[in-house]
Design a protein around this motif. Structure first.
Motif, short mmCIF file in Angstrom:
data_model
loop_
_atom_site.label_atom_id
_atom_site.label_comp_id
_atom_site.label_asym_id
_atom_site.label_seq_id
_atom_site.Cartn_x
_atom_site.Cartn_y
_atom_site.Cartn_z
N VAL A 99 26.31 40.99 67.16
CA VAL A 99 27.15 39.83 66.90
C VAL A 99 28.16 39.75 68.04
O VAL A 99 28.76 40.77 68.42
CB VAL A 99 27.89 39.93 65.55
N ILE A 100 28.31 38.56 68.59
CA ILE A 100 29.32 38.35 69.61
C ILE A 100 30.30 37.32 69.07
O ILE A 100 29.93 36.19 68.73
CB ILE A 100 28.72 37.87 70.95
N GLY A 101 31.55 37.74 68.97
CA GLY A 101 32.63 36.84 68.57
C GLY A 101 33.32 36.34 69.82
O GLY A 101 33.66 37.11 70.72
N VAL A 102 33.52 35.03 69.89
CA VAL A 102 34.18 34.42 71.04
C VAL A 102 35.42 33.70 70.52
O VAL A 102 35.32 32.77 69.71
CB VAL A 102 33.25 33.42 71.76
N LEU A 103 36.58 34.14 70.97
CA LEU A 103 37.83 33.49 70.63
C LEU A 103 38.25 32.65 71.83
O LEU A 103 38.56 33.18 72.89
CB LEU A 103 38.90 34.52 70.27
N LEU A 104 38.19 31.33 71.66
CA LEU A 104 38.50 30.41 72.75
C LEU A 104 39.97 30.06 72.72
O LEU A 104 40.49 29.60 71.70
CB LEU A 104 37.65 29.14 72.60
N THR A 105 40.65 30.31 73.83
CA THR A 105 42.07 29.99 73.94
C THR A 105 42.29 29.12 75.17
O THR A 105 41.37 28.91 75.97
CB THR A 105 42.91 31.27 74.07
N ARG A 106 43.50 28.64 75.32
CA ARG A 106 43.80 27.81 76.50
C ARG A 106 43.70 28.60 77.79
O ARG A 106 43.42 28.04 78.84
CB ARG A 106 45.20 27.22 76.37
N SER A 107 43.90 29.91 77.71
CA SER A 107 43.85 30.74 78.92
C SER A 107 42.47 31.32 79.18
O SER A 107 42.28 32.03 80.15
CB SER A 107 44.88 31.87 78.81
N GLY A 108 41.51 31.03 78.33
CA GLY A 108 40.16 31.54 78.55
C GLY A 108 39.49 31.94 77.25
O GLY A 108 39.81 31.40 76.19
N ALA A 109 38.60 32.90 77.35
CA ALA A 109 37.85 33.34 76.17
C ALA A 109 37.98 34.85 76.03
O ALA A 109 37.93 35.58 77.02
CB ALA A 109 36.38 32.95 76.29
N ARG A 110 38.15 35.29 74.79
CA ARG A 110 38.16 36.71 74.49
C ARG A 110 36.86 37.01 73.74
O ARG A 110 36.53 36.34 72.77
CB ARG A 110 39.37 37.07 73.64
N ILE A 111 36.14 38.03 74.21
CA ILE A 111 34.81 38.33 73.68
C ILE A 111 34.84 39.69 73.00
O ILE A 111 35.38 40.66 73.53
CB ILE A 111 33.76 38.32 74.80
N ARG A 112 34.23 39.73 71.83
CA ARG A 112 34.03 41.00 71.11
C ARG A 112 32.55 41.12 70.80
O ARG A 112 31.99 40.31 70.07
CB ARG A 112 34.84 41.00 69.82
N HIS A 113 31.91 42.11 71.40
CA HIS A 113 30.47 42.33 71.24
C HIS A 113 30.27 43.53 70.33
O HIS A 113 30.64 44.65 70.67
CB HIS A 113 29.83 42.58 72.60
N VAL A 114 29.68 43.28 69.17
CA VAL A 114 29.38 44.36 68.22
C VAL A 114 27.88 44.64 68.35
O VAL A 114 27.05 43.86 67.89
CB VAL A 114 29.76 43.98 66.78
N GLU A 115 27.57 45.74 69.00
CA GLU A 115 26.17 46.14 69.15
C GLU A 115 25.71 46.81 67.86
O GLU A 115 26.50 47.47 67.18
CB GLU A 115 26.04 47.11 70.33
N HIS A 116 24.44 46.61 67.54
CA HIS A 116 23.87 47.20 66.31
C HIS A 116 24.75 46.85 65.10
O HIS A 116 25.11 47.71 64.31
CB HIS A 116 23.74 48.73 66.43
N ALA A 117 25.08 45.56 64.99
CA ALA A 117 26.00 45.11 63.93
C ALA A 117 25.46 45.41 62.54
O ALA A 117 26.22 45.67 61.62
CB ALA A 117 26.27 43.61 64.08
N PHE A 118 24.15 45.38 62.39
CA PHE A 118 23.51 45.79 61.14
C PHE A 118 22.08 46.21 61.45
O PHE A 118 21.58 45.95 62.53
CB PHE A 118 23.57 44.69 60.05
#
Length: 124
Positions: A99-118
């Motif tokens: 699962v990759i969570g992408v938090l989009l902000t005015r200054s760019g994107a913050r990415i959280r990659h959860v490998e082997h999420a399930f």
């Protein structure tokens, strides 16, 4: 679904795909359809294949994007993954769900990659 939500989702998928490419993955499918279900991204690196669910948000008002993948969504992802494996899989590949969570902000994107999420469950 509204145009704004669709736009946010599409942008999140593009950001996630670029992130995976920078980390040595090859995108082998984007929005793979299986009936009414789909896989956002299917990525390969060597013999590893990741079925990647992308969740994008423009804020944390509804929680962390990664937390939005509940048991129903996981069940649908597994069903779609089995279809992809039947059609496109190769002997010797190892499959996983990320699962990759992408938090989009005015200054760019913050990415959280959860490998082997399930786990990949056995076929019934």
């Amino acid at each position: 679904m509204t145009d704004v939500r669709q736009g946010t989702g599409a942008l999140g998928e593009r950001v996630a795909a670029r992130w995976l490419l920078r980390h040595g993955w090859t995108i082998v499918a984007h929005r793979f359809r299986s009936g009414h279900r789909d896989l956002d991204l299917v990525a390969r690196r060597g013999a590893d294949v990741a079925f990647v669910e992308v969740k994008a948000r423009r804020g944390l008002g509804f929680g962390d994007p990664v937390e939005a993948v509940g048991w129903r969504k996981r069940r649908e992802l597994v069903r779609s993954a089995w279809v992809w494996i039947d059609r496109c899989g190769r002997p010797g590949e190892a499959y996983r769900f990320d699962v990759i969570g992408v938090l989009l902000t005015r200054s760019g994107a913050r990415i959280r990659h959860v490998e082997h999420a399930f786990d990949v469950p056995a076929r019934c």
